[in-house]
Scaffold this active site. Structure first.
Site, PDB file in Angstrom:
ATOM      1  N   CYS A  34       0.864  -1.184   0.000  1.00  0.00           N
ATOM      2  CA  CYS A  34       0.000   0.000   0.000  1.00  0.00           C
ATOM      3  C   CYS A  34       0.896   1.227   0.000  1.00  0.00           C
ATOM      4  CB  CYS A  34      -0.865   0.023   1.249  1.00  0.00           C
ATOM      5  SG  CYS A  34      -1.856  -1.462   1.441  1.00  0.00           S
TER       6      CYS A  34
ATOM      7  N   ARG B 104       1.537   1.552  -5.911  1.00  0.00           N
ATOM      8  CA  ARG B 104       1.683   0.580  -4.838  1.00  0.00           C
ATOM      9  C   ARG B 104       0.394  -0.190  -4.548  1.00  0.00           C
ATOM     10  NH1 ARG B 104       6.391   1.449  -1.964  1.00  0.00           N
ATOM     11  NH2 ARG B 104       5.560   0.266  -0.223  1.00  0.00           N
TER      12      ARG B 104
ATOM     13  N   TRP C 153      -3.618  -1.876  -1.474  1.00  0.00           N
ATOM     14  CA  TRP C 153      -3.610  -3.175  -2.156  1.00  0.00           C
ATOM     15  C   TRP C 153      -4.134  -4.157  -1.117  1.00  0.00           C
ATOM     16  CZ3 TRP C 153      -1.240  -8.074  -1.799  1.00  0.00           C
ATOM     17  CH2 TRP C 153      -1.304  -8.854  -2.966  1.00  0.00           C
TER      18      TRP C 153
ATOM     19  N   ASN D  82       0.536   0.108   5.952  1.00  0.00           N
ATOM     20  CA  ASN D  82       1.053  -0.707   4.853  1.00  0.00           C
ATOM     21  C   ASN D  82       1.675  -1.946   5.477  1.00  0.00           C
ATOM     22  OD1 ASN D  82       2.337  -1.709   2.542  1.00  0.00           O
ATOM     23  ND2 ASN D  82       4.132  -0.411   2.862  1.00  0.00           N
ATOM     24  N   GLY D  83       1.287  -3.127   5.016  1.00  0.00           N
ATOM     25  CA  GLY D  83       1.870  -4.355   5.560  1.00  0.00           C
ATOM     26  C   GLY D  83       0.796  -5.293   6.072  1.00  0.00           C
TER      27      GLY D  83
ATOM     28  N   GLU E 255      10.203 -13.674 -19.826  1.00  0.00           N
ATOM     29  CA  GLU E 255       9.850 -12.290 -19.517  1.00  0.00           C
ATOM     30  C   GLU E 255       8.751 -11.790 -20.468  1.00  0.00           C
ATOM     31  OE1 GLU E 255      10.213 -10.423 -17.148  1.00  0.00           O
ATOM     32  OE2 GLU E 255      10.053  -8.369 -17.819  1.00  0.00           O
TER      33      GLU E 255
ATOM     34  N   LYS F 160       5.151 -10.442 -19.157  1.00  0.00           N
ATOM     35  CA  LYS F 160       4.633  -9.107 -19.498  1.00  0.00           C
ATOM     36  C   LYS F 160       3.230  -9.213 -20.086  1.00  0.00           C
ATOM     37  CE  LYS F 160       6.782  -6.875 -17.708  1.00  0.00           C
ATOM     38  NZ  LYS F 160       8.006  -7.118 -17.023  1.00  0.00           N
TER      39      LYS F 160
ATOM     40  N   GLU G  46       0.610 -10.212 -17.346  1.00  0.00           N
ATOM     41  CA  GLU G  46       0.267  -9.200 -16.341  1.00  0.00           C
ATOM     42  C   GLU G  46      -0.413  -7.975 -16.933  1.00  0.00           C
ATOM     43  OE1 GLU G  46       4.801  -7.419 -15.655  1.00  0.00           O
ATOM     44  OE2 GLU G  46       3.404  -7.444 -13.990  1.00  0.00           O
TER      45      GLU G  46
ATOM     46  N   HIS H 213       8.980 -31.931 -25.935  1.00  0.00           N
ATOM     47  CA  HIS H 213       8.711 -32.827 -24.799  1.00  0.00           C
ATOM     48  C   HIS H 213       7.318 -32.612 -24.209  1.00  0.00           C
ATOM     49  CE1 HIS H 213      12.800 -34.249 -24.958  1.00  0.00           C
ATOM     50  NE2 HIS H 213      13.213 -32.987 -24.998  1.00  0.00           N
TER      51      HIS H 213
ATOM     52  N   LYS I  24       2.989  -2.738  -7.315  1.00  0.00           N
ATOM     53  CA  LYS I  24       4.390  -2.651  -7.747  1.00  0.00           C
ATOM     54  C   LYS I  24       5.322  -3.445  -6.840  1.00  0.00           C
ATOM     55  CE  LYS I  24       7.683  -0.875 -10.288  1.00  0.00           C
ATOM     56  NZ  LYS I  24       7.825  -1.523 -11.610  1.00  0.00           N
TER      57      LYS I  24
HETATM   58  C1  AGP Z   1       7.135  -7.566 -13.225  1.00  0.00           C
HETATM   59  O1  AGP Z   1       6.655  -6.765 -14.249  1.00  0.00           O
HETATM   60  C2  AGP Z   1       6.496  -7.387 -11.903  1.00  0.00           C
HETATM   61  N1  AGP Z   1       6.312  -6.061 -11.502  1.00  0.00           N
HETATM   62  C3  AGP Z   1       7.058  -8.307 -10.829  1.00  0.00           C
HETATM   63  O2  AGP Z   1       7.262  -9.571 -11.367  1.00  0.00           O
HETATM   64  C4  AGP Z   1       8.348  -7.864 -10.111  1.00  0.00           C
HETATM   65  O3  AGP Z   1       9.442  -7.941 -10.964  1.00  0.00           O
HETATM   66  C5  AGP Z   1       8.542  -8.735  -8.875  1.00  0.00           C
HETATM   67  O4  AGP Z   1       7.429  -8.592  -8.024  1.00  0.00           O
HETATM   68  C6  AGP Z   1       9.803  -8.420  -8.127  1.00  0.00           C
HETATM   69  O5  AGP Z   1       9.805  -7.114  -7.630  1.00  0.00           O
HETATM   70  P1  AGP Z   1      11.116  -6.451  -7.077  1.00  0.00           P
HETATM   71  O6  AGP Z   1      12.084  -6.373  -8.209  1.00  0.00           O
HETATM   72  O7  AGP Z   1      10.706  -5.106  -6.578  1.00  0.00           O
HETATM   73  O8  AGP Z   1      11.641  -7.336  -5.979  1.00  0.00           O
END
Ligand code: AGP
Length: 619
Positions: free
Chosen positions: A2, A27, A77, A103-104, A488, A492, A495, A511, A614
């Site tokens: 958050c 966040r 969040w 937050n947490g 990757e 992308k 998400e 396989h 994030k």
């Molecule tokens: C990727 O686009 C995401 N935002 C996510 O996978 C991210 O890389 C992951 O949560 C790790 O975050 P960090 O690098 O802040 O540890």
């Protein structure tokens, strides 16, 4: 997870807190809320489920009712309790005189809640946070430190388990805010006659660049003219003052329609800045490298731990570090690492990669590694965050703030930093001569140019992506460093576009996964270089033939002048020729563009994909 912000000073709090929330919305965007102290013993609250714009709309012309010179805000969040108005922060305790944002996760909240309920407290939400608001209100009303908000906050924090950043406001002390942290970030912004507290500096960067980062188990009391830091546990306070080295422009969209788009175009600079100052003419030097050459020399095994995109950057690191150092490298998902009893010792180097520096899984992996006496090197984009604080050494990626939830420029910066780690190890161990290290570094220094050149040819890729927007799924294939690029690319797309996507090592296809291929299915293939990886290149051509024969629509990402590939590509994306190990720095770009453009065509918010935040500060 958050975002939280607080302000006290001579200006109206509401617009400043809302502005801070706007910058912290990456966040979490399940709800937003604000509480303002009106200076006359009143505490006014407004909160709304959904994105911050909903709260703005809800406030509308009624914002005058929230006049006051101190306030706190929250963008959520959701963890405990659904994303509803009633679960939105701030939460109040007692007779509504105290408001708290959090937050947490308070891990022992169920027991605390049961105690409160059996003492007759009526809960108004399903959150863990509300418990804190009631405990604080009760302590302030008739506890041993009644009437002393900081002392009450310290006493409450000592009862809490888990991760928390808390900010509290009490109507009786209208220009005072009290904030505390454990395992979650908190920074203070020191202005002229005004103070801020926030989850990160972007919340107040438009007003001050002077900041204080709080250490573990610390509490800060801010008034317009002071910030007093103490510890609520036994430890001495170990806060750190710093000056933010980027300005408000870096936290704005700068003419782009989305942060992600802007961040994609910042990639050449992100790579360049990450390299800056790491070669002194005779070798690679790492900043805040509290691991000496002697310690690097004794390393006998490397573990890379990370999550999501950072994990993919770690997979790239494996190829480079093993090649340059001949050390065994294992790459682990941080969420799995400490649960499977890995073999670590004093000579194990654990490289923990994290953009935010606050990802709970990675942080716990770091703690586990240190308990096993391994040495930990953090690769991190956020100055002074928890993971570097708890590591033996840190190498900062200098990508600047990344607001888009999907990692882009920080991926390239992480990959670059990982190469530096590999070169530093090779140099210390003597597996590469100084001349060879200098040669690799020089090649790496030319990569920002190649990244910039790649960005200039992405126009047709956008057109292609719009065509793919209605596909049910997309597969991604790669070999060698192209394999993490495939993973990757798929991440992308999942998400951002909420589309089924999978990345595979191309050799693995036969396989099992080849059964997924059907007529018209788009498959994005990253080709190895025909010059420097001829064997892999020819094997990959065979893989393309195999999927084409089964009806796949092949989208081939290949280096320019690779004439052999054109006949097998239904669509060809040409990239600048770069050294084989560095290919991910250019090959990741079309993956980002494809995902962003498909998501846009499908009408999704690419900066705020659903269900995500994030930084993930829960395990
Ligand atoms: C990727 O686009 C995401 N935002 C996510 O996978 C991210 O890389 C992951 O949560 C790790 O975050 P960090 O690098 O802040 O540890």
């Amino acid at each position: 997870m958050c975002g939280i912000v607080g302000y006290t000073g001579s200006r109206q709090a509401l617009p400043l807190v809302l502005e801070g929330l706007r910058r912290l919305e990456y966040r979490g965007y399940d709800s937003a809320g604000i509480a303002v102290l009106d200076g006359a013993g009143g505490l006014k609250i407004a909160k709304k489920a959904g994105v911050l714009a909903n709260l703005d709309g809800h406030l509308g012309s009624g914002s005058l009712a929230l006049a006051g010179r101190a306030g706190i805000g929250h963008t959520r969040w959701a963890t405990h309790g659904g994303p509803t108005d009633r679960n939105a922060h701030p939460h109040t305790g007692g007779s509504g005189k105290v408001a708290v944002v959090h937050n947490g996760i308070i891990e022992n909240f169920a027991a605390l809640r049961a105690d409160l309920e059996s003492a007759g407290t009526r809960m108004r939400s399903d959150t863990d946070t509300e418990v804190v608001a009631h405990l604080l209100a009760a302590a302030y009303r008739d506890g041993p430190t009644a009437g002393d908000l900081p002392a009450c906050m310290a006493a409450v924090c000592r009862k809490l388990e888990g991760a928390f950043t808390l900010v509290a406001a009490h109507a009786d002390v209208p220009s005072v805010l009290v904030a505390a942290r454990r395992n979650s970030p908190l920074v203070v912004g020191v202005g002229e006659g005004e103070m801020f507290v926030a989850s990160d500096v972007s919340a107040f960067i438009a007003h001050t660049r002077d900041a204080i980062e709080l250490g573990q188990d610390q509490l800060v009391v801010i008034t317009p003219d002071s910030a007093e830091i103490t510890s609520f546990a036994a430890a001495e306070p170990d806060f750190k003052r710093f000056r933010v080295d980027w300005d408000v422009a870096a936290a704005e969209k700068g003419g782009f329609s989305t942060f992600m788009e802007k961040e994609i175009f910042e990639q050449p600079v992100a790579v360049e800045r990450t390299l800056l100052g790491h070669f002194d003419g005779s070798g690679v030097v790492l900043d805040e490298q509290r691991l000496g050459v002697r310690e690097l020399r004794t390393v006998d095994k490397v573990y890379v731990v990370a999550c999501g995109t950072a994990y993919h950057s770690g997979l790239v690191a494996k190829y480079a570090i093993e090649h340059w150092t001949r050390l065994p490298v294992e790459v682990e998902l941080a969420s799995e690492f400490r649960y499977r009893d890995p073999v670590l010792g004093r000579d194990t180097l654990v490289v923990a990669i994290s953009q935010s520096g606050e990802t709970a899984d990675t942080l716990e992996a770091v703690r586990y590694a240190r308990r096993q006496r391994a040495r930990v090197l953090a690769v991190c984009n956020t100055n002074g965050s928890q993971i570097p604080r708890e590591s033996d050494a840190v190498l900062y990626t200098r990508a600047g703030p990344e607001v888009g939830v999907a990692a882009t420029k920080t991926f390239l910066a992480q990959v670059t930093a990982n190469y530096l780690v590999g070169l530093a190890l090779a140099q210390a161990r003597g597996t590469k001569s100084r001349g060879e290290v200098a040669w690799e570094y020089a090649a790496l220094s030319r990569m920002p140019e190649a990244v910039a050149a790649t960005l200039t040819v992405m126009g047709p890729v956008r057109d292609l992506a719009r065509e793919l927007a209605h596909s049910p799924a997309v597969l991604f294939l790669g070999r060698h460093v192209g394999y993490p690029v495939a993973l990757e690319g798929a991440l992308k797309l999942k998400e951002l576009a909420y589309m089924h996507a999978e990345g595979f090592a191309a050799g693995e296809l036969k396989h099992g996964p080849i059964a997924l291929i059907e007529n018209g299915l788009p498959v994005v293939v990253t080709m190895p270089s025909p010059k420097s990886r001829p064997i892999l290149h020819s094997k990959m051509l065979s893989n393309i033939r195999e999927i084409q024969a089964r009806g796949a629509r092949t989208i081939v990402v290949a280096e320019e002048f690779d004439d052999t590939v054109a006949p097998f590509a239904d669509y060809l994306i040409e990239l600048p020729r770069v050294p084989a190990l560095f290919q991910p720095l250019v090959a990741a770009i079309p993956m980002q563009i494809i995902a962003a453009e498909i998501a846009r065509s499908r009408g999704y918010d690419i900066d705020k994909p659903r269900n995500l935040a994030k930084s993930v500060t829960v395990e």
